[in-house]
Design an enzyme around this catalytic site. Structure first.
Site, mmCIF file in Angstrom:
data_model
loop_
_atom_site.group_PDB
_atom_site.id
_atom_site.type_symbol
_atom_site.label_atom_id
_atom_site.label_comp_id
_atom_site.label_asym_id
_atom_site.label_seq_id
_atom_site.Cartn_x
_atom_site.Cartn_y
_atom_site.Cartn_z
ATOM 1 N N HIS A 1 64.536 69.334 -10.411
ATOM 2 C CA HIS A 1 63.914 69.130 -11.868
ATOM 3 C C HIS A 1 64.396 68.550 -12.729
ATOM 4 C CE1 HIS A 1 66.893 72.105 -13.683
ATOM 5 N NE2 HIS A 1 67.489 71.610 -12.798
ATOM 6 N N CYS B 1 70.891 66.653 -17.198
ATOM 7 C CA CYS B 1 70.304 66.927 -17.092
ATOM 8 C C CYS B 1 68.584 66.887 -17.059
ATOM 9 C CB CYS B 1 70.107 68.887 -16.963
ATOM 10 S SG CYS B 1 72.008 69.396 -16.242
ATOM 11 N N HIS C 1 66.161 65.346 -11.358
ATOM 12 C CA HIS C 1 67.759 65.994 -11.206
ATOM 13 C C HIS C 1 67.734 67.427 -9.509
ATOM 14 C CE1 HIS C 1 68.985 68.046 -13.835
ATOM 15 N NE2 HIS C 1 69.480 68.624 -13.568
ATOM 16 N N HIS D 1 69.239 70.448 -6.817
ATOM 17 C CA HIS D 1 70.590 71.599 -7.204
ATOM 18 C C HIS D 1 70.062 72.110 -5.335
ATOM 19 C CE1 HIS D 1 71.843 72.008 -10.893
ATOM 20 N NE2 HIS D 1 70.745 71.149 -11.073
ATOM 21 N N ASP E 1 61.027 75.532 -2.444
ATOM 22 C CA ASP E 1 62.229 74.614 -1.413
ATOM 23 C C ASP E 1 61.366 73.196 -1.506
ATOM 24 O OD1 ASP E 1 64.224 74.549 0.081
ATOM 25 O OD2 ASP E 1 63.178 74.516 2.338
ATOM 26 N N HIS E 2 62.408 72.174 -1.373
ATOM 27 C CA HIS E 2 61.851 70.644 -1.693
ATOM 28 C C HIS E 2 61.122 70.370 -2.029
ATOM 29 C CE1 HIS E 2 64.974 71.017 2.142
ATOM 30 N NE2 HIS E 2 64.991 70.210 1.556
ATOM 31 N N GLU F 1 73.030 78.557 -9.745
ATOM 32 C CA GLU F 1 72.609 77.240 -9.916
ATOM 33 C C GLU F 1 73.622 76.185 -9.351
ATOM 34 O OE1 GLU F 1 69.534 74.554 -13.056
ATOM 35 O OE2 GLU F 1 72.080 74.969 -13.687
#
Length: 136
Positions: A15, A34, A40, A42, A80-81, A125
Site C-alpha cells: 500500500h 509510508c 511498500h 507488510h 493477500d498479495h 501491521e
C-alpha cells in the site's frame, strides 16, 4: 456465559499512505516512508474474535471451520498479495491505513457472521503496531 473464540490468519499486501490533494512534500511530512509513490508492503497478522454464548447442544461458541472459511474468502482471497490502493475497491478513495484496513475487514466479516455474535478484529501491521476494532 459469554466467551470469545479466536482465529488467527495472515496476508501480505502492499500500500501507499497518501492524500491525492496533498503535495508529495506534505504526504512525506505526514506519512513518512509510508507515502513512497512506489508503495511498500507488510506481512499482516490478523486475529478475529467471535463473542457470544456457548451452544449447550454442541459446546461450541461457533464452529471455527466456518470462521476459517469466512476469513479465507473475505480477507485472504480478497487482500493477500494485492496492492490495496489499486486492487481493493474500498481503498480506491480511502487511505489504506492499518485502522481503515481493520474496519474494512470487520465490515466484510460482519456481513457473514450471524448477528447473534459480536466480533472484533485485531490487525498487526508490524509485531509492534496493531489496532483492534469492535464495530463501535
Amino acid at each position: 456465559m459469554r466467551i470469545k473464540a479466536c482465529r488467527k490468519a495472515h496476508f501480505n499486501a502492499a500500500h501507499r499512505l497518501y492524500r491525492k490533494e496533498w503535495s508529495d512534500e506534505k504526504n512525506a511530512e505526514i506519512f513518512g516512508k509510508c507515502s513512497n509513490p512506489k508503495y511498500h508492503g507488510h506481512n499482516y497478522e490478523l486475529v478475529v474474535g467471535v463473542i457470544g454464548e456457548i451452544d449447550p447442544e454442541t459446546g461450541f461458541l461457533i464452529d471455527l471451520k466456518i470462521l476459517k472459511n469466512y476469513i479465507k474468502t473475505e480477507v485472504e482471497e480478497y487482500m493477500d498479495h494485492k496492492n490495496l490502493n489499486e486492487e481493493v475497491p474500498e481503498f480506491k478513495e480511502m487511505n489504506p491505513t492499518v485502522e481503515n484496513i481493520a474496519v474494512v475487514i470487520w465490515r466484510r466479516l460482519r456481513d457473514k457472521i450471524p448477528l447473534k455474535y459480536d466480533i472484533e478484529v485485531t490487525l498487526y501491521e508490524t509485531p509492534r503496531n496493531f489496532v483492534t476494532y469492535t464495530g463501535e
